[in-house]
Design an enzyme around this catalytic site. Structure first.
Site, PDB file in Angstrom:
ATOM      1  N   GLU A 190      30.053  43.659  32.753  1.00 14.45           N
ATOM      2  CA  GLU A 190      28.602  43.746  32.990  1.00 14.45           C
ATOM      3  C   GLU A 190      27.974  45.004  32.394  1.00 14.45           C
ATOM      4  O   GLU A 190      27.273  45.757  33.061  1.00 14.45           O
ATOM      5  CB  GLU A 190      28.331  43.617  34.490  1.00 14.45           C
ATOM      6  CG  GLU A 190      28.876  42.306  35.035  1.00 14.45           C
ATOM      7  CD  GLU A 190      28.762  42.129  36.541  1.00 14.45           C
ATOM      8  OE1 GLU A 190      28.108  42.952  37.195  1.00 14.45           O
ATOM      9  OE2 GLU A 190      29.329  41.166  37.067  1.00 14.45           O
ATOM     10  N   ASN A 236      33.180  41.236  29.535  1.00 12.72           N
ATOM     11  CA  ASN A 236      32.841  40.183  30.484  1.00 12.72           C
ATOM     12  C   ASN A 236      31.428  40.389  31.022  1.00 12.72           C
ATOM     13  O   ASN A 236      31.044  41.535  31.330  1.00 12.72           O
ATOM     14  CB  ASN A 236      33.854  40.227  31.642  1.00 12.72           C
ATOM     15  CG  ASN A 236      33.741  39.057  32.592  1.00 12.72           C
ATOM     16  OD1 ASN A 236      33.638  37.920  32.159  1.00 12.72           O
ATOM     17  ND2 ASN A 236      33.763  39.347  33.887  1.00 12.72           N
ATOM     18  N   HIS A 272      28.489  31.992  36.738  1.00  9.71           N
ATOM     19  CA  HIS A 272      28.002  31.821  38.113  1.00  9.71           C
ATOM     20  C   HIS A 272      26.732  30.972  38.059  1.00  9.71           C
ATOM     21  O   HIS A 272      25.663  31.460  37.706  1.00  9.71           O
ATOM     22  CB  HIS A 272      27.735  33.175  38.775  1.00  9.71           C
ATOM     23  CG  HIS A 272      28.967  33.984  39.006  1.00  9.71           C
ATOM     24  ND1 HIS A 272      29.981  33.561  39.851  1.00  9.71           N
ATOM     25  CD2 HIS A 272      29.376  35.166  38.500  1.00  9.71           C
ATOM     26  CE1 HIS A 272      30.953  34.460  39.869  1.00  9.71           C
ATOM     27  NE2 HIS A 272      30.615  35.436  39.042  1.00  9.71           N
ATOM     28  N   GLU A 301      34.515  33.189  35.622  1.00 11.18           N
ATOM     29  CA  GLU A 301      34.167  33.259  37.059  1.00 11.18           C
ATOM     30  C   GLU A 301      33.327  32.048  37.493  1.00 11.18           C
ATOM     31  O   GLU A 301      32.409  32.161  38.274  1.00 11.18           O
ATOM     32  CB  GLU A 301      33.432  34.561  37.369  1.00 11.18           C
ATOM     33  CG  GLU A 301      34.148  35.807  36.886  1.00 11.18           C
ATOM     34  CD  GLU A 301      33.443  37.090  37.265  1.00 11.18           C
ATOM     35  OE1 GLU A 301      32.510  37.039  38.093  1.00 11.18           O
ATOM     36  OE2 GLU A 301      33.828  38.156  36.754  1.00 11.18           O
ATOM     37  N   ASP A 303      31.478  29.175  39.144  1.00 16.92           N
ATOM     38  CA  ASP A 303      31.210  28.515  40.430  1.00 16.92           C
ATOM     39  C   ASP A 303      29.798  27.954  40.353  1.00 16.92           C
ATOM     40  O   ASP A 303      28.990  28.375  39.525  1.00 16.92           O
ATOM     41  CB  ASP A 303      31.413  29.446  41.641  1.00 16.92           C
ATOM     42  CG  ASP A 303      30.693  30.798  41.534  1.00 16.92           C
ATOM     43  OD1 ASP A 303      31.150  31.746  42.196  1.00 16.92           O
ATOM     44  OD2 ASP A 303      29.680  30.899  40.807  1.00 16.92           O
TER      45      ASP A 303
HETATM   46  O1  G3I Z   1      37.486  45.662  51.720  1.00 19.38           O
HETATM   47  C1  G3I Z   1      36.316  46.017  52.460  1.00 19.38           C
HETATM   48  C2  G3I Z   1      36.624  45.970  53.946  1.00 19.38           C
HETATM   49  O2  G3I Z   1      37.577  46.975  54.260  1.00 19.38           O
HETATM   50  C3  G3I Z   1      35.323  46.201  54.731  1.00 19.38           C
HETATM   51  O3  G3I Z   1      35.595  46.093  56.100  1.00 19.38           O
HETATM   52  C4  G3I Z   1      34.293  45.159  54.294  1.00 19.38           C
HETATM   53  C5  G3I Z   1      32.989  45.321  55.042  1.00 19.38           C
HETATM   54  O4  G3I Z   1      32.151  46.194  54.344  1.00 19.38           O
HETATM   55  O5  G3I Z   1      34.036  45.296  52.877  1.00 19.38           O
HETATM   56  C6  G3I Z   1      35.219  45.023  52.131  1.00 19.38           C
HETATM   57  O6  G3I Z   1      34.932  45.164  50.764  1.00 19.38           O
HETATM   58  C7  G3I Z   1      34.143  44.102  50.242  1.00 19.38           C
HETATM   59  C8  G3I Z   1      34.917  43.468  49.073  1.00 19.38           C
HETATM   60  O7  G3I Z   1      34.121  42.456  48.425  1.00 19.38           O
HETATM   61  C9  G3I Z   1      36.223  42.822  49.553  1.00 19.38           C
HETATM   62  O8  G3I Z   1      35.913  41.783  50.435  1.00 19.38           O
HETATM   63  C10 G3I Z   1      32.845  44.694  49.698  1.00 19.38           C
HETATM   64  O9  G3I Z   1      32.075  45.156  50.804  1.00 19.38           O
HETATM   65  C11 G3I Z   1      32.065  43.621  48.927  1.00 19.38           C
HETATM   66  O10 G3I Z   1      30.942  44.224  48.296  1.00 19.38           O
HETATM   67  C12 G3I Z   1      32.949  43.051  47.836  1.00 19.38           C
HETATM   68  O11 G3I Z   1      32.226  42.005  47.199  1.00 19.38           O
HETATM   69  C13 G3I Z   1      32.806  41.610  45.955  1.00 19.38           C
HETATM   70  C14 G3I Z   1      31.792  41.898  44.835  1.00 19.38           C
HETATM   71  O12 G3I Z   1      32.334  41.450  43.575  1.00 19.38           O
HETATM   72  C15 G3I Z   1      31.518  43.378  44.740  1.00 19.38           C
HETATM   73  O13 G3I Z   1      30.398  43.547  43.926  1.00 19.38           O
HETATM   74  C16 G3I Z   1      33.073  40.113  46.015  1.00 19.38           C
HETATM   75  O14 G3I Z   1      34.098  39.839  46.964  1.00 19.38           O
HETATM   76  C17 G3I Z   1      33.523  39.625  44.631  1.00 19.38           C
HETATM   77  O15 G3I Z   1      33.641  38.209  44.615  1.00 19.38           O
HETATM   78  C18 G3I Z   1      32.509  40.025  43.561  1.00 19.38           C
HETATM   79  O16 G3I Z   1      33.015  39.640  42.314  1.00 19.38           O
HETATM   80  C19 G3I Z   1      32.170  39.959  41.194  1.00 19.38           C
HETATM   81  C20 G3I Z   1      33.078  40.238  40.021  1.00 19.38           C
HETATM   82  O17 G3I Z   1      33.956  41.294  40.340  1.00 19.38           O
HETATM   83  C21 G3I Z   1      32.258  40.533  38.775  1.00 19.38           C
HETATM   84  N1  G3I Z   1      31.361  39.427  38.488  1.00 19.38           N
HETATM   85  C22 G3I Z   1      30.451  39.106  39.598  1.00 19.38           C
HETATM   86  C23 G3I Z   1      31.264  38.760  40.839  1.00 19.38           C
HETATM   87  C24 G3I Z   1      30.344  38.400  41.983  1.00 19.38           C
HETATM   88  O18 G3I Z   1      29.555  39.489  42.319  1.00 19.38           O
END
Ligand code: G3I
Length: 416
Positions: A190, A236, A272, A301, A303
């Protein structure tokens, strides 16, 4: 107007009207169930996606030119969530169907080096690699350089020289840790601006990296190549699947990288999507121009999020519409030899990022919360199995039609 245009317009209009009718007659969906307490998942019928994809005829046609059938692999993959390895049923389906996995979060900088510079914890990320190796799967590393999910110790107050050193140290540490166990890397994620300031703003997204290191993308790719001479290195991004202003910025960046001899092997179109899908002709043309640069294309990615009903369910129409989108994306990729993989951002709706990112939306993936294959899964399977006469996805398309289709699709996608 040609028949195809009339048909296409009618389809969009019908879909929109059908939605208005179905919003009050939605079936109840099965309740969500933690996949780790499903003993034996309901396995899909028919051949496994990874089996079909191993050596698949790639039917290629361009603007009516003679078709060419190439038998070469198409990798099919998923993003795997944290602790997926503690869910036996999930693992059964993943290992059966897919030949590449992308750690959804565990290989990002924040999770890998959370507390202090140089103090890496690969425990969670190694689980994904171990699972992949146990099942003859490839690992798609995600992602070496991004502006999100950074560790708290990485502050903008660091000097440009320090940030440059941090970036190179991180890439060297992670790529060297895995070596050839990770075949593909999203080196930079990004990097492209969604919409530059007015028309003369930078085409690059303003991030901690771009503000401190103007050539950070080139630097990241050279550093990754130096750390692994054989890995496939990708740039990406999202909303770059069609020919549009953002993919034009990505194209210009990447064409410059190729001219400068930067070691880039391909681009990742995240995919997405919403219920209005894509203009598949534009997607095919977009893939072709990157292929003409000598680059490969990865759908990284995929969906297709749907607007959920009052009880969190979706209508048969929505489910079929979603399946059509999955099928069309598969077909565009199958018709482009440079398109090497189609990977969904998760496998089951139970672990999708969508509900937390877009409240009211969900049901975006090929398997439901109970690990049952949805029409979207079977659409992917049939797209790979069908021995079609070459179908140029651009036949009969023109801009007026694209506008109307995307107009109706766009309006409808706010609702389903
Ligand atoms: O691991 C912590 C946990 O310890 C904590 O209790 C919880 C509550 O705050 O947060 C957890 O971390 C979260 C993480 O996902 C793991 O679940 C983050 O807050 C959350 O922001 C994070 O979201 C991820 C996101 O990227 C971050 O921007 C999504 O799961 C993930 O699917 C998403 O993936 C991205 C790709 O990397 C790049 N392309 C876009 C895609 C969707 O945004």
């Amino acid at each position: 107007m040609s028949f195809r245009q009339i048909y296409s317009f009618a389809w969009s209009l019908t879909g929109f009207l059908w939605f208005l009718f179905t919003i009050t007659t939605m079936p109840s969906s099965t309740s969500a169930q933690e996949s780790d307490n499903i003993d034996v998942p309901p396995l899909p019928t028919g051949p496994r996606l990874r089996t079909i994809g191993t050596n698949i005829p790639r039917i290629v046609s361009r603007n009516g030119a003679a078709s060419l059938t190439l038998a070469e692999p198409l990798a099919i993959g998923i993003a795997t969530h944290t602790n997926f390895h503690q869910e036996p049923a999930y693992q059964t389906v993943a290992a059966r169907e897919y030949d590449v996995i992308t750690p959804e979060n565990d290989m990002k900088m924040g999770p890998l080096v959370p507390n202090q510079r140089g103090s890496y914890d690969f425990t969670a990320a190694d689980e994904h690699v171990r699972f992949a190796e146990a099942h003859g799967m490839q690992v798609h590393g995600h992602t070496l350089v991004w502006h999100q999910q950074l560790p708290d110790w990485l502050q903008p107050s660091l000097s440009p020289a320090e940030l440059r050193s941090v970036l190179q140290e991180h890439i060297r540490t992670v790529v060297s840790h895995y070596g050839d166990r990770v075949a593909v890397w999203d080196v930079v994620n990004e990097a492209i601006a969604d919409s530059p300031v007015l028309f003369f703003g930078s085409p690059m997204r303003s991030t901690i990296w771009s503000r401190a290191i103007p050539d950070y993308v080139d630097l990241a790719f050279f550093t990754a190549r130096e750390a692994n001479p054989s890995a496939i290195l990708l740039l990406n991004d999202y909303s770059v699947e069609e020919v549009n202003s953002k993919s034009n910025r990505m194209y210009n960046l990447v064409a410059g990288m190729v001219r400068r001899g930067v070691p880039i092997d391909g681009v990742g179109f995240q995919g997405h999507l919403r219920a209005n899908g894509l203009n598949y002709c534009s997607m095919a043309n977009n893939m072709q121009r990157f292929a003409d640069l000598g680059l490969d294309i990865y759908i990284t990615e995929l969906d297709v999020r749907l607007s959920l009903g009052r009880n969190g369910d979706i209508s048969p129409f929505q489910s079929q519409r979603q399946a059509d989108i999955y099928r069309n994306v598969m077909r565009v990729c199958l018709e482009q030899p440079a398109c090497k993989s189609v990977q969904t951002w998760g496998m089951t709706d139970l672990h999708s990022w969508i509900p937390s990112f877009a409240p009211g939306f969900g049901s975006a993936l090929p398997f439901d919360e109970n690990l049952a294959a949805k029409p979207a899964y079977y659409a992917m399977q049939s797209a790979m199995l069908e021995q079609r006469t070459p179908d140029d996805v651009c036949a009969g398309q023109d801009d007026s039609m694209n506008f109307l289709e995307s107009l109706f699709g766009g309006i409808a996608s706010f609702f389903f």
